[in-house]
Design a protein around this motif. Structure first.
Motif, PDB file in Angstrom:
ATOM      1  N   PHE A  87      37.008 108.376 -81.270  1.00 51.53           N
ATOM      2  CA  PHE A  87      36.700 106.951 -81.396  1.00 51.53           C
ATOM      3  C   PHE A  87      37.378 106.155 -80.276  1.00 51.53           C
ATOM      4  CE2 PHE A  87      37.781 102.705 -82.965  1.00 51.53           C
ATOM      5  CZ  PHE A  87      36.537 102.249 -83.377  1.00 51.53           C
ATOM      6  N   ILE A  88      38.655 106.433 -80.022  1.00 49.40           N
ATOM      7  CA  ILE A  88      39.383 105.734 -78.957  1.00 49.40           C
ATOM      8  C   ILE A  88      38.725 105.997 -77.605  1.00 49.40           C
ATOM      9  CG2 ILE A  88      41.561 105.663 -77.679  1.00 49.40           C
ATOM     10  CD1 ILE A  88      42.999 106.169 -80.363  1.00 49.40           C
ATOM     11  N   ALA A  89      38.372 107.256 -77.338  1.00 52.39           N
ATOM     12  CA  ALA A  89      37.729 107.601 -76.064  1.00 52.39           C
ATOM     13  C   ALA A  89      36.389 106.884 -75.922  1.00 52.39           C
ATOM     14  CB  ALA A  89      37.534 109.115 -75.978  1.00 52.39           C
ATOM     15  N   ALA A  90      35.628 106.818 -77.018  1.00 56.09           N
ATOM     16  CA  ALA A  90      34.291 106.213 -76.962  1.00 56.09           C
ATOM     17  C   ALA A  90      34.363 104.730 -76.631  1.00 56.09           C
ATOM     18  CB  ALA A  90      33.572 106.420 -78.295  1.00 56.09           C
ATOM     19  N   ILE A  91      35.299 104.008 -77.260  1.00 56.53           N
ATOM     20  CA  ILE A  91      35.342 102.557 -77.003  1.00 56.53           C
ATOM     21  C   ILE A  91      36.129 102.217 -75.741  1.00 56.53           C
ATOM     22  CG2 ILE A  91      35.011 101.956 -79.422  1.00 56.53           C
ATOM     23  CD1 ILE A  91      37.972 101.427 -79.665  1.00 56.53           C
ATOM     24  N   TYR A  92      36.907 103.184 -75.244  1.00 63.86           N
ATOM     25  CA  TYR A  92      37.647 102.948 -73.995  1.00 63.86           C
ATOM     26  C   TYR A  92      36.724 103.118 -72.785  1.00 63.86           C
ATOM     27  CZ  TYR A  92      41.269 103.314 -70.402  1.00 63.86           C
ATOM     28  OH  TYR A  92      42.042 103.128 -69.278  1.00 63.86           O
ATOM     29  N   TYR A  93      35.876 104.152 -72.836  1.00 60.38           N
ATOM     30  CA  TYR A  93      35.027 104.449 -71.681  1.00 60.38           C
ATOM     31  C   TYR A  93      33.642 103.802 -71.760  1.00 60.38           C
ATOM     32  CZ  TYR A  93      38.497 107.899 -70.271  1.00 60.38           C
ATOM     33  OH  TYR A  93      39.664 108.520 -69.868  1.00 60.38           O
ATOM     34  N   PHE A  94      33.227 103.376 -72.950  1.00 65.55           N
ATOM     35  CA  PHE A  94      31.904 102.774 -73.106  1.00 65.55           C
ATOM     36  C   PHE A  94      32.039 101.490 -73.924  1.00 65.55           C
ATOM     37  CE2 PHE A  94      31.534 107.406 -73.058  1.00 65.55           C
ATOM     38  CZ  PHE A  94      30.707 107.596 -71.950  1.00 65.55           C
ATOM     39  N   THR A  95      30.995 100.697 -73.920  1.00 69.61           N
ATOM     40  CA  THR A  95      31.035  99.462 -74.710  1.00 69.61           C
ATOM     41  C   THR A  95      30.946  99.810 -76.201  1.00 69.61           C
ATOM     42  OG1 THR A  95      28.631  99.230 -74.563  1.00 69.61           O
ATOM     43  CG2 THR A  95      29.956  98.104 -72.895  1.00 69.61           C
ATOM     44  N   PRO A  96      31.746  99.141 -77.046  1.00 68.90           N
ATOM     45  CA  PRO A  96      31.756  99.466 -78.480  1.00 68.90           C
ATOM     46  C   PRO A  96      30.382  99.362 -79.137  1.00 68.90           C
ATOM     47  CG  PRO A  96      33.644  98.102 -77.939  1.00 68.90           C
ATOM     48  CD  PRO A  96      32.785  98.149 -76.704  1.00 68.90           C
ATOM     49  N   ASN A  97      29.584  98.346 -78.765  1.00 70.69           N
ATOM     50  CA  ASN A  97      28.274  98.172 -79.402  1.00 70.69           C
ATOM     51  C   ASN A  97      27.349  99.358 -79.178  1.00 70.69           C
ATOM     52  OD1 ASN A  97      29.010  95.688 -80.370  1.00 70.69           O
ATOM     53  ND2 ASN A  97      28.028  94.516 -78.735  1.00 70.69           N
TER      54      ASN A  97
ATOM     55  N   GLN B 294      42.195  91.473 -83.223  1.00 75.44           N
ATOM     56  CA  GLN B 294      40.781  91.514 -82.808  1.00 75.44           C
ATOM     57  C   GLN B 294      40.495  92.713 -81.903  1.00 75.44           C
ATOM     58  OE1 GLN B 294      38.250  88.840 -83.548  1.00 75.44           O
ATOM     59  NE2 GLN B 294      39.749  88.658 -85.192  1.00 75.44           N
ATOM     60  N   SER B 295      41.169  93.838 -82.166  1.00 73.14           N
ATOM     61  CA  SER B 295      41.050  94.989 -81.272  1.00 73.14           C
ATOM     62  C   SER B 295      40.803  96.272 -82.058  1.00 73.14           C
ATOM     63  CB  SER B 295      42.321  95.137 -80.427  1.00 73.14           C
ATOM     64  OG  SER B 295      42.332  96.372 -79.752  1.00 73.14           O
ATOM     65  N   PHE B 296      39.680  96.944 -81.756  1.00 71.86           N
ATOM     66  CA  PHE B 296      39.412  98.243 -82.367  1.00 71.86           C
ATOM     67  C   PHE B 296      40.443  99.278 -81.925  1.00 71.86           C
ATOM     68  CE2 PHE B 296      34.918  96.933 -83.252  1.00 71.86           C
ATOM     69  CZ  PHE B 296      34.905  97.281 -84.594  1.00 71.86           C
TER      70      PHE B 296
END
Length: 403
Positions: free
Chosen positions: A366-376, A47-49
């Motif tokens: 993609f990793i940086a985006a979901i690590y530093y910000f909410t995925p939605n 369950q992990s992007f």
């Protein structure tokens, strides 16, 4: 052979060309049957992007390294043996997935590395053999027919896999489709023994061909375009399938998505094989690129299942329109480059290096985006930026000097 030639509109179809199409068809059917579901299989476990991104990042980091090694082996040994190695490693990947079962998400790097090795050996050899076995007058036919075979696999594979998975409890269905994929790769290995051996000789001048970008306008354009192409492919290859599963919680729904995409692709690839001529390549490629980018806005802010199915149909039209002329122009440009006959392997390796550089950049973003910000919030914005990659690549190839 005369009957076969008549079947393909008097195109000079050789035995090796047919065998290469058969191997490519077996590969496509196996991958379409299981590869999309590998990402969902891992998603259901973790369950992990981030985990999915690490798995896919490992693939695209290992793949170019293997390309460089495979290029040397193809130059010193035999392209057919390298192709066979690729298919064997892909078979090993599915064996390992079957062995790990529901603990596969604990071994993401190992699984990604095995797939990266398999892809590296397979695609280096397949691309070089495509370059050697086809001629300028058979290249559009081969790319179009190969696309039609891939789409046929895409029609049969995902919906069949989705049906099988949903008909069995637990993960028994996944075990069945991974086992079928293993069998198809085994058949591809056996088929490769009928290809004529293609030993090579000479120096392996990888760095020389990399530096050729400084002197060759067309080669610089080709490599830059492939880097842009990789920006889209790196993330889209796994995010969209997870979107479909999240929207429906059903592997059968994911199979239906694949069925629509592949069914439309099959029709367009079949038309492309017959209708795309040299003087039409650039215009059709740009139309495909623009449609590919426009399709993103159907799903990016509201990825409902209905919208995802419409998106599947749109990209089913767009990808063939772009990729058939794009691939043919790439091979033609390489064929006219410095010492292409002797350095064809090096040209393929460098091209794939840039394609995977784009994929690596894409997944790291993609990793940086979901690590530093909410995925939605971050994923839709990221997809808009990365999704422009293929479209920009199509416009870049307009600068090719085709005379």
């Amino acid at each position: 052979m005369l009957k076969i030639k008549r079947l393909f509109n008097d195109i000079d179809v050789t035995r090796d060309l047919l065998l290469l199409l058969l191997i490519g068809g077996l590969y496509s059917l196996s991958i379409s049957l299981s590869n999309t579901f590998v990402n969902v299989y891992l998603w259901k476990q973790s369950q992990s992007f981030i985990d999915l991104a690490i798995y896919n990042l490992t693939i695209v980091v290992i793949q170019p390294i293997i390309f460089i090694i495979a290029g040397r082996w193809a130059k010193k040994v035999d392209r057919v043996i390298v192709l066979r190695l690729g298919v064997i490693f892909l078979a090993i990947f599915f064996i390992v997935v079957l062995l790990f079962g529901e603990k596969s998400s604990h071994h993401l790097v190992l699984l990604g590395a095995l797939l990266g090795v398999g892809y590296g050996f397979y695609w280096l050899a397949f691309n070089v053999l495509t370059f050697e076995i086809t001629e300028p007058d058979t290249r559009d036919f081969f790319n179009g027919f190969m696309g039609a075979l891939s789409s046929t696999g895409g029609v049969i594979g995902p919906i069949s896999a989705g049906f099988i998975i949903t008909r069995f409890v637990s993960n028994v269905g996944y075990t069945i489709i991974f086992a079928i994929s293993l069998g198809l790769f085994s058949a591809a290995v056996l088929t490769s023994f009928y290809l004529n051996r293609r030993p090579s000789s000479g120096q392996y001048l990888f760095t020389r061909i990399y530096k050729e970008r400084k002197h060759n306008h067309n080669w610089r354009i080709i490599t830059n375009a492939h880097l842009l192409q990789g920006l889209r492919e790196g993330t889209f290859v796994f995010v969209i399938s997870v979107f479909v599963f999240i929207a429906t919680n059903s592997e059968l729904a994911l199979g239906t998505f694949g069925l629509i995409h592949a069914g439309v692709s099959f029709m367009i690839y079949t038309l492309a094989t017959k209708l795309i001529k040299k003087d039409m390549r650039k215009k059709i490629m740009v139309v495909g690129g623009l449609l590919l980018y426009g399709a993103i806005f159907i799903i990016v802010f509201d990825p409902t299942y209905t919208r995802l199915l419409i998106y599947a149909a749109c990209i089913g039209i767009a990808y063939p329109l772009m990729l058939v002329p794009y691939s043919s122009m790439t091979y033609d440009a390489i064929g006219k480059s410095w010492n292409a006959a002797e350095m064809r392997i090096e040209y393929i390796v460098v091209r794939e290096l840039f394609l995977n550089m784009g994929r690596v950049i894409s997944i790291l973003a993609f990793i940086a985006a979901i690590y530093y910000f909410t995925p939605n919030t971050s994923i839709p914005i990221l997809l808009i930026f990365l999704g422009a990659g293929n479209t920009l690549a199509a416009f870049m190839l307009l600068k090719l000097k085709t005379d």
